[in-house]
Design an enzyme around this catalytic site. Sequence first.
Site, short mmCIF file in Angstrom:
data_model
loop_
_atom_site.label_atom_id
_atom_site.label_comp_id
_atom_site.label_asym_id
_atom_site.label_seq_id
_atom_site.Cartn_x
_atom_site.Cartn_y
_atom_site.Cartn_z
N ASN A 61 -12.72 -3.31 2.65
CA ASN A 61 -13.65 -2.19 2.70
C ASN A 61 -14.57 -2.29 1.48
OD1 ASN A 61 -12.43 -1.11 5.02
ND2 ASN A 61 -10.88 -0.06 3.78
N HIS B 24 -6.88 -5.88 2.08
CA HIS B 24 -5.78 -5.30 2.85
C HIS B 24 -5.24 -6.38 3.79
CE1 HIS B 24 -6.82 -0.89 2.23
NE2 HIS B 24 -7.99 -1.43 1.96
N GLN C 2 -14.64 2.20 1.17
CA GLN C 2 -13.89 1.81 -0.03
C GLN C 2 -13.61 3.05 -0.88
OE1 GLN C 2 -15.87 -1.13 -2.47
NE2 GLN C 2 -14.11 -1.35 -3.85
N SER C 3 -12.34 3.26 -1.20
CA SER C 3 -11.97 4.44 -1.99
C SER C 3 -11.50 4.08 -3.40
CB SER C 3 -10.88 5.25 -1.27
OG SER C 3 -9.70 4.49 -1.14
N VAL C 4 -11.10 2.84 -3.61
CA VAL C 4 -10.70 2.38 -4.95
C VAL C 4 -11.67 1.28 -5.36
CG1 VAL C 4 -8.90 1.33 -6.36
CG2 VAL C 4 -8.27 2.96 -4.55
N ASP D 292 0.85 -1.19 0.00
CA ASP D 292 0.00 0.00 0.00
C ASP D 292 0.89 1.24 0.00
OD1 ASP D 292 -3.23 0.51 0.94
OD2 ASP D 292 -1.83 2.19 1.08
N HIS E 266 -10.10 -5.30 -3.42
CA HIS E 266 -8.76 -5.47 -2.85
C HIS E 266 -8.88 -5.90 -1.41
CE1 HIS E 266 -10.01 -1.24 -2.54
NE2 HIS E 266 -9.38 -1.20 -1.39
#
Length: 114
Positions: free
Chosen positions: A87, A102, A94-96, A31, A100
């Site tokens: 997320n 983590h 969730q931002s992307v 990240d 994914h």
Amino acid sequence: MHSDCLFCKIASGAFSTEFLVETENLVAFRDINPAAPTHVLVIPKRHIPSLARLGPEDQHLMGEIMLAVKQIAEQEGLDEGFRVVVNTGPDGGQSVNHLHFHLLGGRSLQWPPG
Ligand code: AMP
């Protein structure tokens, strides 16, 4: 590949990102803004927007991702434990919008998250 998706571009090698693991179906990379001493993202190469968009055809892929997480945790020496976070959606933070996982470890993590 979605041409406007950051993680599709990373998975395609467009940014020469260092991969901790790469298979036919997934890549893992660090990240850019780590929240723990180890903070790795494991993503499918195929564009799946979020966990909420998984289908039955993704069952094998999800198993492959979990085994990659375990392998990376071992490589990173996370013998005292680690956390896996997905997320999902706006409320999930969730931002992307490319699925994914983590992998966080290397320090004692608090619970519950914010
Ligand atoms: P989330 O908020 O769950 O969608 O997580 C997105 C994660 O992607 C965040 O932890 C970001 O720090 C990380 N991130 C964003 N851009 C990059 C990048 N270019 N390389 C590596 N990680 C990134």
